[in-house]
Design a protein around this motif. Structure first.
Motif, short mmCIF file in Angstrom:
data_model
loop_
_atom_site.label_atom_id
_atom_site.label_comp_id
_atom_site.label_asym_id
_atom_site.label_seq_id
_atom_site.Cartn_x
_atom_site.Cartn_y
_atom_site.Cartn_z
N GLY A 237 40.50 49.25 42.19
CA GLY A 237 39.49 48.50 42.45
C GLY A 237 38.94 47.23 41.80
N ILE A 238 39.31 46.97 40.37
CA ILE A 238 39.18 46.06 39.42
C ILE A 238 40.46 45.04 40.04
N ALA A 239 41.15 45.31 40.52
CA ALA A 239 42.09 44.66 41.71
C ALA A 239 41.37 44.12 42.09
N PHE A 240 40.87 44.28 43.03
CA PHE A 240 40.27 43.75 44.08
C PHE A 240 39.17 42.97 43.83
N GLY A 241 38.92 43.06 42.92
CA GLY A 241 37.93 42.78 42.28
C GLY A 241 38.40 41.07 42.01
N PHE A 242 39.12 40.96 41.21
CA PHE A 242 40.40 39.51 40.87
C PHE A 242 40.61 39.03 42.26
N ALA A 243 41.03 39.44 42.91
CA ALA A 243 41.12 39.37 44.08
C ALA A 243 40.06 38.31 44.52
N GLN A 244 39.55 38.97 44.54
CA GLN A 244 38.08 38.74 45.74
C GLN A 244 38.08 37.00 44.94
N ALA A 245 38.47 37.48 42.98
CA ALA A 245 37.29 35.48 42.81
C ALA A 245 38.46 34.56 43.61
N MET A 246 39.26 34.66 43.89
CA MET A 246 39.82 33.96 44.54
C MET A 246 39.28 33.29 45.37
N ALA A 247 38.67 33.48 45.74
CA ALA A 247 37.82 32.67 46.99
C ALA A 247 36.81 32.03 46.34
N LEU A 248 36.81 31.75 45.15
CA LEU A 248 35.74 30.47 44.75
C LEU A 248 36.24 29.58 44.95
N LEU A 249 37.76 29.67 44.71
CA LEU A 249 38.38 28.36 45.70
C LEU A 249 38.47 27.85 47.23
N PRO A 250 38.14 27.47 47.89
CA PRO A 250 37.96 26.74 48.71
C PRO A 250 39.62 26.49 49.58
N GLY A 251 39.81 27.14 50.54
CA GLY A 251 41.40 28.20 51.29
C GLY A 251 41.98 29.27 51.09
N VAL A 252 40.83 29.53 49.97
CA VAL A 252 42.06 30.88 49.53
C VAL A 252 41.48 31.94 51.16
N SER A 253 40.21 32.39 50.54
CA SER A 253 40.06 33.60 51.83
C SER A 253 39.23 34.90 51.05
N ARG A 254 38.23 34.85 50.65
CA ARG A 254 37.05 36.44 50.66
C ARG A 254 38.34 37.38 50.74
N SER A 255 38.04 37.17 52.15
CA SER A 255 38.61 38.21 53.33
C SER A 255 40.14 37.99 53.10
N GLY A 256 40.21 36.80 52.21
CA GLY A 256 42.05 37.02 53.23
C GLY A 256 42.82 37.51 51.46
N GLY A 257 42.38 36.88 50.63
CA GLY A 257 42.83 37.40 48.90
C GLY A 257 42.87 38.90 48.19
N THR A 258 40.90 39.70 49.16
CA THR A 258 41.10 41.48 49.09
C THR A 258 41.97 42.26 50.25
N ILE A 259 42.10 41.30 51.42
CA ILE A 259 43.32 42.33 53.00
C ILE A 259 44.40 41.78 52.10
N THR A 260 44.51 41.28 51.23
CA THR A 260 45.84 40.55 51.04
C THR A 260 46.76 41.49 49.46
N ALA A 261 45.73 41.64 48.41
CA ALA A 261 45.35 42.05 47.15
C ALA A 261 46.30 44.05 47.87
N GLY A 262 44.75 44.33 49.20
CA GLY A 262 44.72 46.13 48.91
C GLY A 262 46.26 46.04 49.95
N LEU A 263 47.06 45.01 50.60
CA LEU A 263 48.02 45.35 51.02
C LEU A 263 49.14 45.91 50.30
N PHE A 264 49.01 44.66 49.31
CA PHE A 264 49.93 44.95 48.32
C PHE A 264 50.44 46.15 47.78
N MET A 265 49.03 47.04 47.47
CA MET A 265 48.75 47.32 46.61
C MET A 265 48.83 49.23 47.58
N GLY A 266 49.38 49.21 48.81
CA GLY A 266 49.45 50.25 50.14
C GLY A 266 48.46 50.68 50.17
#
Length: 281
Positions: free
Chosen positions: A157-186
């Motif tokens: 859950g915390i890892a998802f939170g930090f992944a979402q924070a990457m969306a503060l950078l234009p071009g990263v994507s809020r859903s893209g960041g969290t989905i990428t982290a979720g897939l890496f975590m299984g």
């Protein structure tokens, strides 16, 4: 900018926001790029972007209203001693959403000035689109995709939170960041997507309301009327996008989005190199 042009551009940006908010392609990047190609050639700005995201988050509230109600009532039930047999899991998700929101709040406040100025440089957006697109592709290939939201723990859950924070950078994507982290975590594609939507609710609504109060009477390059129109359009288009996206990810992978991100970022680099568009609006 004429009044008619202001309304038209705001409407176009509302459609773009609704179409791209839930896809792993970065809605903020698309709004930033679209601004450079609209007749006014104006960067919509971080404030306008945050405000019209309220529309797409309202679509999330409507679509996931039953899930949100279960989580909210279970979480509140902890304080009143009213929990059913399955409420512990929902209450835990409620706590994880709260804790997972903290990274984007803290980092957003710490780097607010850069987020609203220098980080909106289109060179940065182009390389973010490509780099995080490739990362999404790797995650979709190597992720085990076997866990649902019920397996969400404090660490993930915390890892998802930090992944979402990457969306503060234009071009990263809020859903893209969290989905990428979720897939890496299984987690499965659908579980990662659904949780990314739930996690975004408090952060996006808080950011949008903050910018609304902060810029009251200004609204960036657009007035209050066009901004309200863009928000309403993003709500309607966004709701349709949620339905389509969740159906898509349950049967297919993210490779189409990866290819799209790389192509868009590459095209942006070419246009910037040729001086067709300016890196800062």
């Amino acid at each position: 900018m004429s009044n008619a042009q202001s309304w038209l551009e705001a409407a176009i940006l509302g459609v773009i926001q609704g179409l791209t908010e839930f896809l792993p392609v970065s809605s903020s990047a698309h709004l930033r790029i679209a601004g450079a190609f609209l007749p006014s050639g104006t960067d919509p700005g971080a404030a306008f972007t945050a405000i019209i995201q309220i529309g797409t988050e309202a679509a999330v509230l409507l679509y996931f209203r039953k899930d949100i109600w279960r989580i909210a009532t279970a979480w509140l039930g902890q304080f009143f001693g009213k929990q059913g047999a399955h409420d512990a899991d929902n209450a835990r998700i409620g706590w994880l959403v709260i804790i997972g929101t903290l990274p984007i709040v803290v980092l957003g406040l710490l780097f607010k000035d850069a987020i609203e100025t220098s980080l909106r440089n289109l060179w940065f957006t182009a390389f973010s689109l490509i780099g995080f697109g490739i990362l999404l592709g790797i995650a979709d290939r190597v992720g085990r995709r076997r866990w649902g939201i019920d397996r969400l723990g404090w660490g993930s859950g915390i890892a998802f939170g930090f992944a979402q924070a990457m969306a503060l950078l234009p071009g990263v994507s809020r859903s893209g960041g969290t989905i990428t982290a979720g897939l890496f975590m299984g987690f499965t594609r659908e579980a990662a997507a659904r949780y990314s939507f739930l996690l975004a609710i408090p952060a996006v609504l808080a950011s949008g309301l903050y910018q609304l109060l902060k810029t009251w009477g200004q609204f960036g390059p657009y007035g209050p009327g066009p901004t309200l129109l863009a928000t309403a359009i993003s709500f309607v288009v966004g709701y349709a996008s949620i339905v389509g996206f969740l159906k898509l990810v349950s049967t297919r992978g993210y490779m189409a989005f990866v290819v799209y991100r790389v192509l868009l970022g590459s095209a942006l680099i070419v246009l910037l190199s040729q001086g067709r568009i300016a890196p800062l609006g």
